[in-house]
Write a protein that holds these residues in place. Structure first.
Motif, PDB file in Angstrom:
ATOM      1  N   ARG A  11      90.199  69.577 -48.633  1.00 29.45           N
ATOM      2  CA  ARG A  11      90.626  68.169 -49.247  1.00 29.45           C
ATOM      3  C   ARG A  11      90.844  67.096 -47.983  1.00 29.45           C
ATOM      4  O   ARG A  11      90.518  66.055 -48.277  1.00 29.45           O
ATOM      5  CB  ARG A  11      91.783  68.440 -50.011  1.00 29.45           C
ATOM      6  CG  ARG A  11      92.376  67.310 -50.412  1.00 29.45           C
ATOM      7  CD  ARG A  11      93.605  67.624 -51.267  1.00 29.45           C
ATOM      8  NE  ARG A  11      94.727  68.302 -50.688  1.00 29.45           N
ATOM      9  CZ  ARG A  11      95.892  68.857 -51.302  1.00 29.45           C
ATOM     10  NH1 ARG A  11      95.998  68.403 -52.482  1.00 29.45           N
ATOM     11  NH2 ARG A  11      96.741  69.447 -50.699  1.00 29.45           N
ATOM     12  N   ASP A  12      91.431  67.533 -46.930  1.00 30.25           N
ATOM     13  CA  ASP A  12      91.658  66.440 -46.042  1.00 30.25           C
ATOM     14  C   ASP A  12      90.458  66.214 -45.297  1.00 30.25           C
ATOM     15  O   ASP A  12      90.644  64.940 -44.512  1.00 30.25           O
ATOM     16  CB  ASP A  12      92.890  67.000 -44.880  1.00 30.25           C
ATOM     17  CG  ASP A  12      94.100  67.558 -45.634  1.00 30.25           C
ATOM     18  OD1 ASP A  12      94.471  66.510 -46.310  1.00 30.25           O
ATOM     19  OD2 ASP A  12      94.358  68.635 -45.366  1.00 30.25           O
ATOM     20  N   TYR A  13      89.432  66.759 -45.308  1.00 26.35           N
ATOM     21  CA  TYR A  13      88.056  66.276 -44.616  1.00 26.35           C
ATOM     22  C   TYR A  13      86.965  65.771 -45.508  1.00 26.35           C
ATOM     23  O   TYR A  13      86.138  65.587 -44.859  1.00 26.35           O
ATOM     24  CB  TYR A  13      87.811  67.459 -43.747  1.00 26.35           C
ATOM     25  CG  TYR A  13      88.761  68.340 -43.172  1.00 26.35           C
ATOM     26  CD1 TYR A  13      89.686  68.045 -42.163  1.00 26.35           C
ATOM     27  CD2 TYR A  13      89.059  69.932 -43.818  1.00 26.35           C
ATOM     28  CE1 TYR A  13      90.778  68.682 -41.770  1.00 26.35           C
ATOM     29  CE2 TYR A  13      90.188  70.519 -43.355  1.00 26.35           C
ATOM     30  CZ  TYR A  13      91.028  70.082 -42.390  1.00 26.35           C
ATOM     31  OH  TYR A  13      92.105  70.852 -41.937  1.00 26.35           O
ATOM     32  N   LEU A  14      87.286  65.953 -46.678  1.00 25.87           N
ATOM     33  CA  LEU A  14      86.040  65.871 -47.728  1.00 25.87           C
ATOM     34  C   LEU A  14      85.207  64.592 -47.508  1.00 25.87           C
ATOM     35  O   LEU A  14      83.984  64.347 -47.512  1.00 25.87           O
ATOM     36  CB  LEU A  14      86.497  66.042 -49.054  1.00 25.87           C
ATOM     37  CG  LEU A  14      85.433  65.916 -50.161  1.00 25.87           C
ATOM     38  CD1 LEU A  14      84.298  67.081 -49.850  1.00 25.87           C
ATOM     39  CD2 LEU A  14      85.897  65.839 -51.640  1.00 25.87           C
ATOM     40  N   GLY A  15      86.056  63.532 -47.238  1.00 25.13           N
ATOM     41  CA  GLY A  15      85.585  62.177 -47.087  1.00 25.13           C
ATOM     42  C   GLY A  15      84.543  61.936 -45.961  1.00 25.13           C
ATOM     43  O   GLY A  15      83.870  60.782 -46.044  1.00 25.13           O
ATOM     44  N   TYR A  16      84.576  62.903 -44.954  1.00 29.96           N
ATOM     45  CA  TYR A  16      83.768  62.535 -43.746  1.00 29.96           C
ATOM     46  C   TYR A  16      82.664  63.576 -43.754  1.00 29.96           C
ATOM     47  O   TYR A  16      81.709  63.589 -43.038  1.00 29.96           O
ATOM     48  CB  TYR A  16      84.696  63.119 -42.569  1.00 29.96           C
ATOM     49  CG  TYR A  16      85.833  62.297 -42.577  1.00 29.96           C
ATOM     50  CD1 TYR A  16      85.784  60.891 -42.185  1.00 29.96           C
ATOM     51  CD2 TYR A  16      87.046  62.730 -42.623  1.00 29.96           C
ATOM     52  CE1 TYR A  16      86.918  60.176 -42.105  1.00 29.96           C
ATOM     53  CE2 TYR A  16      88.089  61.929 -42.438  1.00 29.96           C
ATOM     54  CZ  TYR A  16      87.991  60.413 -42.200  1.00 29.96           C
ATOM     55  OH  TYR A  16      89.331  59.703 -42.225  1.00 29.96           O
ATOM     56  N   TYR A  17      82.386  64.341 -44.810  1.00 27.94           N
ATOM     57  CA  TYR A  17      80.851  64.868 -45.123  1.00 27.94           C
ATOM     58  C   TYR A  17      80.005  63.831 -45.579  1.00 27.94           C
ATOM     59  O   TYR A  17      80.304  63.161 -46.437  1.00 27.94           O
ATOM     60  CB  TYR A  17      81.239  66.210 -46.141  1.00 27.94           C
ATOM     61  CG  TYR A  17      81.834  67.387 -45.751  1.00 27.94           C
ATOM     62  CD1 TYR A  17      80.962  68.485 -44.983  1.00 27.94           C
ATOM     63  CD2 TYR A  17      83.351  67.725 -45.787  1.00 27.94           C
ATOM     64  CE1 TYR A  17      81.713  69.446 -44.613  1.00 27.94           C
ATOM     65  CE2 TYR A  17      83.804  68.742 -45.346  1.00 27.94           C
ATOM     66  CZ  TYR A  17      82.878  69.820 -44.843  1.00 27.94           C
ATOM     67  OH  TYR A  17      83.681  70.878 -44.300  1.00 27.94           O
ATOM     68  N   GLN A  18      78.809  64.245 -45.475  1.00 27.70           N
ATOM     69  CA  GLN A  18      77.650  63.510 -45.999  1.00 27.70           C
ATOM     70  C   GLN A  18      77.669  63.874 -47.651  1.00 27.70           C
ATOM     71  O   GLN A  18      78.219  64.795 -48.023  1.00 27.70           O
ATOM     72  CB  GLN A  18      76.269  64.113 -45.466  1.00 27.70           C
ATOM     73  CG  GLN A  18      75.997  63.765 -43.944  1.00 27.70           C
ATOM     74  CD  GLN A  18      74.743  64.076 -43.402  1.00 27.70           C
ATOM     75  OE1 GLN A  18      73.594  63.673 -44.143  1.00 27.70           O
ATOM     76  NE2 GLN A  18      74.798  64.770 -42.218  1.00 27.70           N
ATOM     77  N   PHE A  19      77.105  63.031 -48.223  1.00 19.53           N
ATOM     78  CA  PHE A  19      77.042  63.108 -49.611  1.00 19.53           C
ATOM     79  C   PHE A  19      76.068  64.044 -50.139  1.00 19.53           C
ATOM     80  O   PHE A  19      74.999  63.802 -49.915  1.00 19.53           O
ATOM     81  CB  PHE A  19      76.833  61.667 -50.387  1.00 19.53           C
ATOM     82  CG  PHE A  19      77.021  61.725 -51.883  1.00 19.53           C
ATOM     83  CD1 PHE A  19      78.408  61.778 -52.396  1.00 19.53           C
ATOM     84  CD2 PHE A  19      75.986  61.924 -52.709  1.00 19.53           C
ATOM     85  CE1 PHE A  19      78.585  61.780 -53.786  1.00 19.53           C
ATOM     86  CE2 PHE A  19      75.926  61.901 -53.978  1.00 19.53           C
ATOM     87  CZ  PHE A  19      77.363  61.902 -54.574  1.00 19.53           C
ATOM     88  N   ASN A  20      76.701  65.038 -50.825  1.00 14.13           N
ATOM     89  CA  ASN A  20      75.749  66.036 -51.472  1.00 14.13           C
ATOM     90  C   ASN A  20      76.176  65.963 -52.995  1.00 14.13           C
ATOM     91  O   ASN A  20      77.007  66.180 -53.482  1.00 14.13           O
ATOM     92  CB  ASN A  20      76.131  67.361 -50.986  1.00 14.13           C
ATOM     93  CG  ASN A  20      75.356  68.658 -51.610  1.00 14.13           C
ATOM     94  OD1 ASN A  20      74.693  68.262 -52.792  1.00 14.13           O
ATOM     95  ND2 ASN A  20      75.251  69.648 -51.058  1.00 14.13           N
ATOM     96  N   PRO A  21      75.007  65.483 -53.906  1.00 16.77           N
ATOM     97  CA  PRO A  21      75.206  65.279 -55.261  1.00 16.77           C
ATOM     98  C   PRO A  21      75.604  66.313 -55.965  1.00 16.77           C
ATOM     99  O   PRO A  21      76.820  66.607 -57.054  1.00 16.77           O
ATOM    100  CB  PRO A  21      73.956  64.627 -55.736  1.00 16.77           C
ATOM    101  CG  PRO A  21      72.797  65.242 -54.574  1.00 16.77           C
ATOM    102  CD  PRO A  21      73.513  65.236 -53.368  1.00 16.77           C
ATOM    103  N   ILE A  22      75.329  67.749 -55.187  1.00 16.70           N
ATOM    104  CA  ILE A  22      75.660  68.894 -56.133  1.00 16.70           C
ATOM    105  C   ILE A  22      77.098  69.472 -56.042  1.00 16.70           C
ATOM    106  O   ILE A  22      77.762  69.634 -56.934  1.00 16.70           O
ATOM    107  CB  ILE A  22      74.865  70.227 -55.512  1.00 16.70           C
ATOM    108  CG1 ILE A  22      73.392  69.877 -56.001  1.00 16.70           C
ATOM    109  CG2 ILE A  22      75.244  71.487 -56.246  1.00 16.70           C
ATOM    110  CD1 ILE A  22      72.414  70.965 -55.669  1.00 16.70           C
TER     111      ILE A  22
END
Length: 368
Positions: free
Chosen positions: A36-47
């Motif tokens: 949760r605390d890091y999700l916004g920094y991942y690349q976007f994966n539509p799945i």
């Protein structure tokens, strides 16, 4: 290691590495909590994104101990941070391209918006308004199916957020145009005349608003505002009577005096009424003779100015309605020229800028 420091370091690493998440990154709520605390920094994966949406939708009306508001926040963050390519809509605000989101994903996003109205008891009252705003925000400029369009049209009077999603829908819609025709004289929508008119123009490009409709709008808004002012005055008067006659029995405000370190009771703590007046698409002369929490129109001068400038107001309404429509720029160009004049120059200039209508700007330049 200090927990907060560990989160801070891991967040910084993820932000710099920008990893592409595996499809199974989030399959359960416990998975969500881990990232949760890091999700916004991942690349976007539509799945991954669709998995989070399914997780939130599937568990919304259960008794499971999940933080629905946190899920909504991270859905918005993951979508907005990762979809960096933005375009400009005719309201001149950033809008997300929807080609990256499947129809199913868009339907899941819409379902969350709908749940905040129809299944609102699963989220705390204090968080409800913000939850609705989050779900509304992720729907901006997204194309939906006629099923979702029908629900939006059927619930326009429930919330201004829903009304905005209808009036500012990004593509032509037979459902919304038909709704606009059926509600063309709905009093609640008179303050949104140009936006409502744009949906008629989508189907009938040569349609022109009658001056009588604008007069009806004007008189309705006047009566609505006068009634709002009267209600406000009545409530203020009622508060004064309560304070005078029952003041000793009513709760009082207290304040702390730092000089003598004591608390003092002040006047009776009665709720202050709210005064909301209509938004108008034309200039309003203010009545400076009275003190109110908001600016009050000088209704006599307002009426005089409106009727003198009615032809110009009609042209300006048409200009903005055509601009808000979903017609292509070439057709808008041919329609807008009819309403150009010295009095409408500023509106026409703003519309050209917002719609990036270079041809019309050149035409205006030639006519200077």
């Amino acid at each position: 290691m200090n927990k907060q420091r560990k989160i801070e370091l891991q967040r910084a690493i993820t932000e710099l590495e920008k990893p592409y998440p595996k499809d199974d990154l989030i399959l359960s709520y416990s998975d969500f909590l881990k990232v949760r605390d890091y999700l916004g920094y991942y690349q976007f994966n539509p799945i991954v994104f669709e998995n989070i949406l399914n997780l939130t939708n599937d568990n919304w009306n259960t008794e499971k101990r999940i933080n629905r508001f946190s899920l909504l926040q991270k859905i918005k963050q993951y979508l907005h941070i990762t979809l960096q390519d933005t375009t400009r809509g005719y309201y001149n605000r950033n809008t997300k391209p929807n080609f990256q989101l499947s129809v199913e994903t868009r339907k899941l996003l819409f379902n969350l918006f709908r749940k905040t109205f129809e299944e609102k008891n699963y989220i705390s009252y204090k968080q409800l308004d913000e939850a609705r705003k989050i779900c509304n925000n992720v729907l901006i400029n997204l194309e939906l199916t006629p099923i979702e369009e029908e629900w939006l049209c059927a619930n326009t009077l429930v919330s201004e957020l829903i009304l905005n999603r209808v009036l500012r829908y990004p593509i032509k819609s037979e459902v919304i145009s038909n709704w606009a025709k059926s509600n063309f004289k709905n009093n609640i929508l008179r303050s949104r005349r140009a936006e409502l008119l744009s949906w008629i123009i989508d189907q009938e490009p040569t349609f022109e608003i009658e001056q009588q409709t604008l007069i009806d709008d004007f008189e309705y808004l006047n009566q609505s505002d006068l009634q709002a002012i009267q209600d406000y005055d009545d409530e203020i008067s009622a508060n004064k009577i309560l304070e005078r006659e029952l003041g000793e029995y009513l709760p009082k405000k207290t304040h702390y005096d730092f000089f003598d370190s004591t608390y003092h009771e002040e006047k009776v703590d009665l709720s202050v009424p709210e005064l909301k007046l209509s938004k108008r698409p034309y200039g309003v002369t203010i009545d400076t003779s009275k003190e109110y929490p908001v600016s009050i129109p000088n209704f006599e001068k307002l009426r005089e100015d409106f009727y003198i400038n009615l032809p110009t107001h009609q042209k300006v309404t048409m200009i903005w309605a055509i601009a808000y429509s979903r017609l292509d720029n070439t057709l808008k160009y041919s329609l807008l020229k009819k309403y150009y004049s010295n009095e409408t120059y500023y509106s026409m200039y703003r519309v050209c800028k917002r719609t990036k209508n270079i041809e019309l700007l050149k035409w205006i330049l030639e006519n200077q």
